[in-house]
Design a protein around this motif. Sequence first.
Motif, PDB file in Angstrom:
ATOM      1  N   VAL A  78       0.825  -1.206   0.000  1.00  8.99           N
ATOM      2  CA  VAL A  78       0.000   0.000   0.000  1.00  8.99           C
ATOM      3  C   VAL A  78       0.862   1.261   0.000  1.00  8.99           C
ATOM      4  CG1 VAL A  78      -2.004   1.079   1.132  1.00  8.99           C
ATOM      5  CG2 VAL A  78      -1.616  -1.357   1.387  1.00  8.99           C
ATOM      6  N   SER A  79       2.175   1.091   0.100  1.00  8.84           N
ATOM      7  CA  SER A  79       3.080   2.228   0.253  1.00  8.84           C
ATOM      8  C   SER A  79       3.219   3.056  -1.013  1.00  8.84           C
ATOM      9  CB  SER A  79       4.467   1.738   0.675  1.00  8.84           C
ATOM     10  OG  SER A  79       5.046   0.937  -0.348  1.00  8.84           O
ATOM     11  N   GLY A  80       2.953   2.459  -2.165  1.00 12.60           N
ATOM     12  CA  GLY A  80       3.143   3.176  -3.423  1.00 12.60           C
ATOM     13  C   GLY A  80       4.587   3.233  -3.875  1.00 12.60           C
ATOM     14  N   LEU A  81       5.470   2.484  -3.215  1.00  9.72           N
ATOM     15  CA  LEU A  81       6.878   2.455  -3.600  1.00  9.72           C
ATOM     16  C   LEU A  81       7.064   1.708  -4.913  1.00  9.72           C
ATOM     17  CD1 LEU A  81       8.554   1.644  -0.160  1.00  9.72           C
ATOM     18  CD2 LEU A  81       8.642   3.822  -1.371  1.00  9.72           C
ATOM     19  N   SER A  82       8.123   2.050  -5.634  1.00 12.29           N
ATOM     20  CA  SER A  82       8.455   1.342  -6.866  1.00 12.29           C
ATOM     21  C   SER A  82       8.907  -0.077  -6.521  1.00 12.29           C
ATOM     22  CB  SER A  82       9.580   2.067  -7.594  1.00 12.29           C
ATOM     23  OG  SER A  82      10.787   2.013  -6.823  1.00 12.29           O
ATOM     24  N   PRO A  83       8.868  -1.007  -7.493  1.00 15.34           N
ATOM     25  CA  PRO A  83       9.300  -2.385  -7.207  1.00 15.34           C
ATOM     26  C   PRO A  83      10.710  -2.468  -6.629  1.00 15.34           C
ATOM     27  CG  PRO A  83       8.148  -2.304  -9.305  1.00 15.34           C
ATOM     28  CD  PRO A  83       8.293  -0.886  -8.848  1.00 15.34           C
ATOM     29  N   GLY A  84      11.625  -1.630  -7.115  1.00 16.77           N
ATOM     30  CA  GLY A  84      12.998  -1.650  -6.612  1.00 16.77           C
ATOM     31  C   GLY A  84      13.080  -1.218  -5.161  1.00 16.77           C
ATOM     32  N   LYS A  85      12.381  -0.150  -4.815  1.00 17.04           N
ATOM     33  CA  LYS A  85      12.388   0.328  -3.436  1.00 17.04           C
ATOM     34  C   LYS A  85      11.667  -0.645  -2.514  1.00 17.04           C
ATOM     35  CE  LYS A  85      12.857   5.239  -4.514  1.00 17.04           C
ATOM     36  NZ  LYS A  85      12.233   6.583  -4.462  1.00 17.04           N
ATOM     37  N   ARG A  86      10.602  -1.234  -3.011  1.00 18.77           N
ATOM     38  CA  ARG A  86       9.916  -2.262  -2.214  1.00 18.77           C
ATOM     39  C   ARG A  86      10.851  -3.416  -1.913  1.00 18.77           C
ATOM     40  NH1 ARG A  86       3.987  -4.156  -4.140  1.00 18.77           N
ATOM     41  NH2 ARG A  86       4.547  -5.826  -2.701  1.00 18.77           N
ATOM     42  N   ALA A  87      11.629  -3.831  -2.899  1.00 21.21           N
ATOM     43  CA  ALA A  87      12.569  -4.932  -2.697  1.00 21.21           C
ATOM     44  C   ALA A  87      13.616  -4.565  -1.652  1.00 21.21           C
ATOM     45  CB  ALA A  87      13.234  -5.308  -4.011  1.00 21.21           C
ATOM     46  N   SER A  88      14.083  -3.314  -1.676  1.00 22.81           N
ATOM     47  CA  SER A  88      15.073  -2.867  -0.693  1.00 22.81           C
ATOM     48  C   SER A  88      14.501  -2.929   0.721  1.00 22.81           C
ATOM     49  CB  SER A  88      15.521  -1.436  -1.013  1.00 22.81           C
ATOM     50  OG  SER A  88      16.155  -1.374  -2.268  1.00 22.81           O
ATOM     51  N   VAL A  89      13.280  -2.436   0.877  1.00 23.35           N
ATOM     52  CA  VAL A  89      12.625  -2.490   2.188  1.00 23.35           C
ATOM     53  C   VAL A  89      12.439  -3.930   2.623  1.00 23.35           C
ATOM     54  CG1 VAL A  89      10.486  -1.972   3.435  1.00 23.35           C
ATOM     55  CG2 VAL A  89      11.459  -0.273   1.884  1.00 23.35           C
ATOM     56  N   ARG A  90      11.956  -4.755   1.706  1.00 29.49           N
ATOM     57  CA  ARG A  90      11.690  -6.161   2.014  1.00 29.49           C
ATOM     58  C   ARG A  90      12.938  -6.874   2.512  1.00 29.49           C
ATOM     59  NH1 ARG A  90      10.676  -7.800  -2.960  1.00 29.49           N
ATOM     60  NH2 ARG A  90       8.519  -7.033  -2.814  1.00 29.49           N
ATOM     61  N   TRP A  91      14.035  -6.740   1.771  1.00 28.23           N
ATOM     62  CA  TRP A  91      15.239  -7.496   2.118  1.00 28.23           C
ATOM     63  C   TRP A  91      15.930  -6.949   3.356  1.00 28.23           C
ATOM     64  CZ3 TRP A  91      16.088 -12.205   0.905  1.00 28.23           C
ATOM     65  CH2 TRP A  91      15.501 -12.721  -0.247  1.00 28.23           C
ATOM     66  N   PHE A  92      15.810  -5.643   3.590  1.00 29.94           N
ATOM     67  CA  PHE A  92      16.369  -5.117   4.841  1.00 29.94           C
ATOM     68  C   PHE A  92      15.670  -5.748   6.032  1.00 29.94           C
ATOM     69  CE2 PHE A  92      15.867  -2.342   8.484  1.00 29.94           C
ATOM     70  CZ  PHE A  92      17.191  -2.232   8.879  1.00 29.94           C
ATOM     71  N   PHE A  93      14.338  -5.742   6.018  1.00 35.41           N
ATOM     72  CA  PHE A  93      13.606  -6.273   7.166  1.00 35.41           C
ATOM     73  C   PHE A  93      13.778  -7.792   7.295  1.00 35.41           C
ATOM     74  CE2 PHE A  93      11.170  -2.228   7.002  1.00 35.41           C
ATOM     75  CZ  PHE A  93      11.362  -1.852   8.325  1.00 35.41           C
ATOM     76  N   ILE A  94      13.943  -8.485   6.179  1.00 38.06           N
ATOM     77  CA  ILE A  94      14.185  -9.928   6.250  1.00 38.06           C
ATOM     78  C   ILE A  94      15.514 -10.213   6.958  1.00 38.06           C
ATOM     79  CG2 ILE A  94      14.799 -11.952   4.847  1.00 38.06           C
ATOM     80  CD1 ILE A  94      12.678 -11.060   2.833  1.00 38.06           C
ATOM     81  N   VAL A  95      16.580  -9.544   6.504  1.00 40.39           N
ATOM     82  CA  VAL A  95      17.903  -9.767   7.099  1.00 40.39           C
ATOM     83  C   VAL A  95      17.915  -9.331   8.567  1.00 40.39           C
ATOM     84  CG1 VAL A  95      20.337  -9.093   7.013  1.00 40.39           C
ATOM     85  CG2 VAL A  95      19.109  -9.605   4.893  1.00 40.39           C
ATOM     86  N   ALA A  96      17.348  -8.163   8.850  1.00 38.28           N
ATOM     87  CA  ALA A  96      17.323  -7.651  10.226  1.00 38.28           C
ATOM     88  C   ALA A  96      16.554  -8.592  11.148  1.00 38.28           C
ATOM     89  CB  ALA A  96      16.703  -6.259  10.254  1.00 38.28           C
ATOM     90  N   ALA A  97      15.425  -9.098  10.672  1.00 42.16           N
ATOM     91  CA  ALA A  97      14.614  -9.978  11.502  1.00 42.16           C
ATOM     92  C   ALA A  97      15.317 -11.310  11.759  1.00 42.16           C
ATOM     93  CB  ALA A  97      13.255 -10.225  10.837  1.00 42.16           C
ATOM     94  N   LEU A  98      15.907 -11.894  10.723  1.00 43.60           N
ATOM     95  CA  LEU A  98      16.564 -13.190  10.896  1.00 43.60           C
ATOM     96  C   LEU A  98      17.751 -13.082  11.853  1.00 43.60           C
ATOM     97  CD1 LEU A  98      16.457 -14.589   7.236  1.00 43.60           C
ATOM     98  CD2 LEU A  98      15.046 -15.288   9.189  1.00 43.60           C
ATOM     99  N   TYR A  99      18.545 -12.018  11.723  1.00 39.86           N
ATOM    100  CA  TYR A  99      19.666 -11.836  12.655  1.00 39.86           C
ATOM    101  C   TYR A  99      19.146 -11.641  14.079  1.00 39.86           C
ATOM    102  CZ  TYR A  99      23.805 -10.073  14.970  1.00 39.86           C
ATOM    103  OH  TYR A  99      24.850  -9.913  15.849  1.00 39.86           O
ATOM    104  N   SER A 100      18.107 -10.830  14.223  1.00 40.30           N
ATOM    105  CA  SER A 100      17.554 -10.565  15.548  1.00 40.30           C
ATOM    106  C   SER A 100      16.988 -11.823  16.186  1.00 40.30           C
ATOM    107  CB  SER A 100      16.468  -9.485  15.445  1.00 40.30           C
ATOM    108  OG  SER A 100      16.999  -8.283  14.930  1.00 40.30           O
ATOM    109  N   TYR A 101      16.251 -12.616  15.393  1.00 40.34           N
ATOM    110  CA  TYR A 101      15.756 -13.896  15.913  1.00 40.34           C
ATOM    111  C   TYR A 101      16.914 -14.738  16.446  1.00 40.34           C
ATOM    112  CZ  TYR A 101      11.297 -13.351  13.288  1.00 40.34           C
ATOM    113  OH  TYR A 101      10.091 -12.930  12.797  1.00 40.34           O
ATOM    114  N   ALA A 102      17.965 -14.838  15.636  1.00 38.58           N
ATOM    115  CA  ALA A 102      19.088 -15.721  15.973  1.00 38.58           C
ATOM    116  C   ALA A 102      19.779 -15.265  17.256  1.00 38.58           C
ATOM    117  CB  ALA A 102      20.088 -15.760  14.813  1.00 38.58           C
ATOM    118  N   VAL A 103      20.118 -13.986  17.334  1.00 44.26           N
ATOM    119  CA  VAL A 103      20.843 -13.492  18.513  1.00 44.26           C
ATOM    120  C   VAL A 103      19.980 -13.604  19.767  1.00 44.26           C
ATOM    121  CG1 VAL A 103      21.870 -11.453  19.574  1.00 44.26           C
ATOM    122  CG2 VAL A 103      22.331 -11.972  17.188  1.00 44.26           C
TER     123      VAL A 103
END
Length: 306
Positions: A78-103
């Motif tokens: 719903v953000s209206g971001l372009s596909p490239g920017k959406r991908a950047s947001v998506r992968w940042f939160f994926i990596v951040a979440a997985l590291y946080s879960y692990a630690v």
Amino acid sequence: MSANTDSQLAKRTDMKLFSGEKLLVIVSLIGFALAAGIAVYISIYGAIILPEGNAESAFSFNAAMGMFILSIAAILPVSGLSPGKRASVRWFFIVAALYSYAVETIQHLRGINPRFSQVGTVVDQIAGGLFGVIALLIVIATALFAIPFFRKRQPGERPLLVLGIRYAFVSTMIAHAAGIWMIVLQSRYTGEAGNLIVLHGLGFHALQALPVLGWLLERSRTDEKRTRQLIHTGGIAWTLAIILIGLQTALARSVFELAMLPFLAGALLLVWLVTVVIAAVGLLKIRKGSMVQTNTVSGEENRDLV
């Protein structure tokens, strides 16, 4: 149907909740699965793991992070971001979440405080420091992610839902401020009775509470002026409640004590709940009316066949 109307309908279809965010949903489910596994562990072995570990903290963190990522997955389309920017947001939160879960999970199960360890090795200190950096990056990323929701929206871009999301981000930034506060204090407690984790948690729950209100209202088909009044009422009430809880915590007092600030905060949360109930009742009436109309049409068709 005009080309402009077709364009608006296409845009509305593209802005469905969770659309194209399967990976983020999976990552959120990992958090819920970890929380469930830790709950089983606690039921068998207890929560305290010497010298510093607390499985209950790992449980609550993984569940909260899972809910946060699920909320990001819901509103990212719903953000209206372009596909490239959406991908950047998506992968940042994926990596951040997985590291946080692990630690959070590994360190607590090892008996090490993942943030403020007093007994950990140099590796533990580095892992904890990186954990803190990622927490700060999440704050920055969330603030940047909020910006597109505050730009002028075009017709068909789900204005009621977006308005609820705007209010939710205000509350979320207060929650992030509480998180930074905890990092500075190296504790969740302020004074003898204040507990920042309550402010932190309730602030993030705005990402579910306020978009849900917008989602219900956009389907209730009530007149536009009334729906906007309801969502403003619910959003302002929730935000003021969070601010009052923050003030009570800053005074080093429990938000559960019988005092003026907690009482007012509770009353404001009740106002938000009333707006949700009104929106839900409106939606149920619409659904019921549609069912009656469908049954009436079916009955007329059957009489025609006879």
